[in-house]
Design a protein around this motif. Sequence first.
Motif, mmCIF file in Angstrom:
data_model
loop_
_atom_site.group_PDB
_atom_site.id
_atom_site.type_symbol
_atom_site.label_atom_id
_atom_site.label_comp_id
_atom_site.label_asym_id
_atom_site.label_seq_id
_atom_site.Cartn_x
_atom_site.Cartn_y
_atom_site.Cartn_z
ATOM 1 N N ARG A 2 0.844 -1.176 0.000
ATOM 2 C CA ARG A 2 0.000 0.000 0.000
ATOM 3 C C ARG A 2 0.893 1.245 0.000
ATOM 4 N NH1 ARG A 2 -5.252 0.992 1.439
ATOM 5 N NH2 ARG A 2 -5.444 -1.159 2.170
ATOM 6 N N ILE A 3 0.662 2.145 -0.948
ATOM 7 C CA ILE A 3 1.391 3.409 -1.021
ATOM 8 C C ILE A 3 0.475 4.486 -0.448
ATOM 9 C CG2 ILE A 3 2.512 5.077 -2.543
ATOM 10 C CD1 ILE A 3 2.964 2.787 -4.522
ATOM 11 N N THR A 4 0.957 5.172 0.571
ATOM 12 C CA THR A 4 0.123 6.164 1.244
ATOM 13 C C THR A 4 0.741 7.556 1.172
ATOM 14 O OG1 THR A 4 1.225 5.859 3.389
ATOM 15 C CG2 THR A 4 -0.622 4.390 2.880
ATOM 16 N N GLY A 5 -0.114 8.566 1.329
ATOM 17 C CA GLY A 5 0.346 9.942 1.477
ATOM 18 C C GLY A 5 0.691 10.673 0.203
ATOM 19 N N ARG A 18 -4.343 10.112 -2.156
ATOM 20 C CA ARG A 18 -5.109 8.866 -2.178
ATOM 21 C C ARG A 18 -4.153 7.699 -2.005
ATOM 22 N NH1 ARG A 18 -8.613 8.701 -7.333
ATOM 23 N NH2 ARG A 18 -9.730 10.273 -6.097
ATOM 24 N N ASP A 19 -4.596 6.665 -1.310
ATOM 25 C CA ASP A 19 -3.791 5.453 -1.178
ATOM 26 C C ASP A 19 -3.895 4.620 -2.447
ATOM 27 O OD1 ASP A 19 -3.318 6.329 1.330
ATOM 28 O OD2 ASP A 19 -4.269 4.647 2.367
ATOM 29 N N ILE A 20 -2.808 3.910 -2.750
ATOM 30 C CA ILE A 20 -2.788 2.988 -3.888
ATOM 31 C C ILE A 20 -2.293 1.633 -3.397
ATOM 32 C CG2 ILE A 20 -1.705 2.437 -6.102
ATOM 33 C CD1 ILE A 20 -1.490 5.338 -6.690
ATOM 34 N N THR A 36 3.499 -1.345 3.743
ATOM 35 C CA THR A 36 3.086 0.029 3.492
ATOM 36 C C THR A 36 4.301 0.885 3.177
ATOM 37 O OG1 THR A 36 1.189 -0.161 4.969
ATOM 38 C CG2 THR A 36 1.921 2.052 4.425
ATOM 39 N N TYR A 37 4.171 1.738 2.173
ATOM 40 C CA TYR A 37 5.247 2.667 1.805
ATOM 41 C C TYR A 37 4.707 4.078 1.899
ATOM 42 C CZ TYR A 37 8.862 5.013 -0.895
ATOM 43 O OH TYR A 37 9.856 5.880 -1.291
ATOM 44 N N ASP A 38 5.342 4.906 2.723
ATOM 45 C CA ASP A 38 4.914 6.288 2.901
ATOM 46 C C ASP A 38 5.533 7.159 1.803
ATOM 47 O OD1 ASP A 38 4.148 8.785 3.689
ATOM 48 O OD2 ASP A 38 5.210 8.765 5.608
ATOM 49 N N SER A 40 4.603 10.377 1.196
ATOM 50 C CA SER A 40 4.186 11.759 1.470
ATOM 51 C C SER A 40 5.136 12.747 0.791
ATOM 52 C CB SER A 40 4.183 12.012 2.974
ATOM 53 O OG SER A 40 3.253 11.171 3.628
ATOM 54 N N GLY A 41 4.545 13.760 0.158
ATOM 55 C CA GLY A 41 5.341 14.767 -0.530
ATOM 56 C C GLY A 41 5.709 14.394 -1.950
ATOM 57 N N CYS A 42 5.300 13.205 -2.379
ATOM 58 C CA CYS A 42 5.618 12.738 -3.742
ATOM 59 C C CYS A 42 4.362 12.676 -4.596
ATOM 60 C CB CYS A 42 6.262 11.346 -3.691
ATOM 61 S SG CYS A 42 7.816 11.265 -2.794
ATOM 62 N N TYR A 43 4.586 12.578 -5.906
ATOM 63 C CA TYR A 43 3.506 12.352 -6.854
ATOM 64 C C TYR A 43 3.634 10.928 -7.387
ATOM 65 C CZ TYR A 43 2.593 17.381 -6.946
ATOM 66 O OH TYR A 43 2.285 18.669 -6.598
ATOM 67 N N VAL A 44 2.500 10.276 -7.559
ATOM 68 C CA VAL A 44 2.488 8.931 -8.138
ATOM 69 C C VAL A 44 1.853 9.018 -9.516
ATOM 70 C CG1 VAL A 44 1.632 6.571 -7.942
ATOM 71 C CG2 VAL A 44 2.377 7.798 -5.892
ATOM 72 N N ILE A 45 2.596 8.623 -10.542
ATOM 73 C CA ILE A 45 2.102 8.648 -11.923
ATOM 74 C C ILE A 45 2.420 7.315 -12.584
ATOM 75 C CG2 ILE A 45 2.400 11.147 -12.147
ATOM 76 C CD1 ILE A 45 4.945 10.577 -13.780
ATOM 77 N N PRO A 46 1.756 6.988 -13.684
ATOM 78 C CA PRO A 46 2.124 5.770 -14.420
ATOM 79 C C PRO A 46 3.563 5.862 -14.925
ATOM 80 C CG PRO A 46 0.004 6.633 -15.172
ATOM 81 C CD PRO A 46 0.617 7.684 -14.293
ATOM 82 N N GLY A 47 4.195 4.721 -15.150
ATOM 83 C CA GLY A 47 5.541 4.721 -15.715
ATOM 84 C C GLY A 47 5.553 5.415 -17.065
ATOM 85 N N LEU A 48 6.600 6.168 -17.330
ATOM 86 C CA LEU A 48 6.713 6.926 -18.581
ATOM 87 C C LEU A 48 7.272 6.054 -19.703
ATOM 88 C CD1 LEU A 48 8.244 10.165 -17.048
ATOM 89 C CD2 LEU A 48 5.840 9.752 -17.632
ATOM 90 N N THR A 49 6.997 6.453 -20.938
ATOM 91 C CA THR A 49 7.566 5.807 -22.119
ATOM 92 C C THR A 49 8.417 6.826 -22.854
ATOM 93 O OG1 THR A 49 5.659 4.330 -22.354
ATOM 94 C CG2 THR A 49 7.079 4.601 -24.284
#
Length: 239
Positions: A2-5, A18-20, A36-38, A40-49
């Motif tokens: 679970r990725i939080t924050g 939102r949690d992922i 669980t991986y915190d 916080s302060g980061c952005y989560v986006i799909p992997g880039l191509t």
Amino acid sequence: MRITGAQVFDLQEGFVQRDICFDGRLLSGSSADGKTYDASGCYVIPGLTDVHFHGCMGRDFSDAEPEGLEIMAQYELSRGVTQICPAGMTLTEEQLTKICQVAAAHRAADKPGAALCGINLEGPFLSMAKKGAQNGAWLHAPDVAMFRRLMAASQGLVKLVSIAPEEPGAMEFIEAVEGEVTVSIAHTTADYDTSMEAFRLGARQVTHLFNAMPAFSHRAPGRGGSRPGHPPVQCGAHL
């Protein structure tokens, strides 16, 4: 896991906290392993191509070195790029064949790092007047048979091929291969009408728009112009 924050991109709301949950391969509704991986302060986006890069970490895709390709793939993954489509240059057919063979072997071996999803042939079917850093001695007239030999050497990995549509035989080339590969207009002196004809015949992309092509002007829109209602064109850029 679970990725939080983290700030997660939502199509309707933009970035929201939102949690992922992740099962190791895919997003899921819950975390099976309880980890669980915190973030916080980061952005989560799909992997880039990355569809257009020639090298990194002191290595060049055009050198056709297996070790170099592995190093590049691992570096790209470390920067959030999960798929790569590295670009070759204007080279001899012999060297281009080696590049394609090394890429095919890398893909077949499922090497670690960003997944090699294709090859970008930026050359040799380009204009001498707009060759830029390409080697003019190795420029080649658009050649369907040559392209198909390289496609065979790559085991189907060539996904992009650049072309200057004003060159003799270019329109016939585009029409012949448009169902086999994405044709991209690049390193060209083509005017507006020539460019539109290339798109009509099957070209679907422009490589580094406004770079190595005529400047946009009010009476000569050239490759940079577009007719109202014309379908949008993708622009492959150096990343």
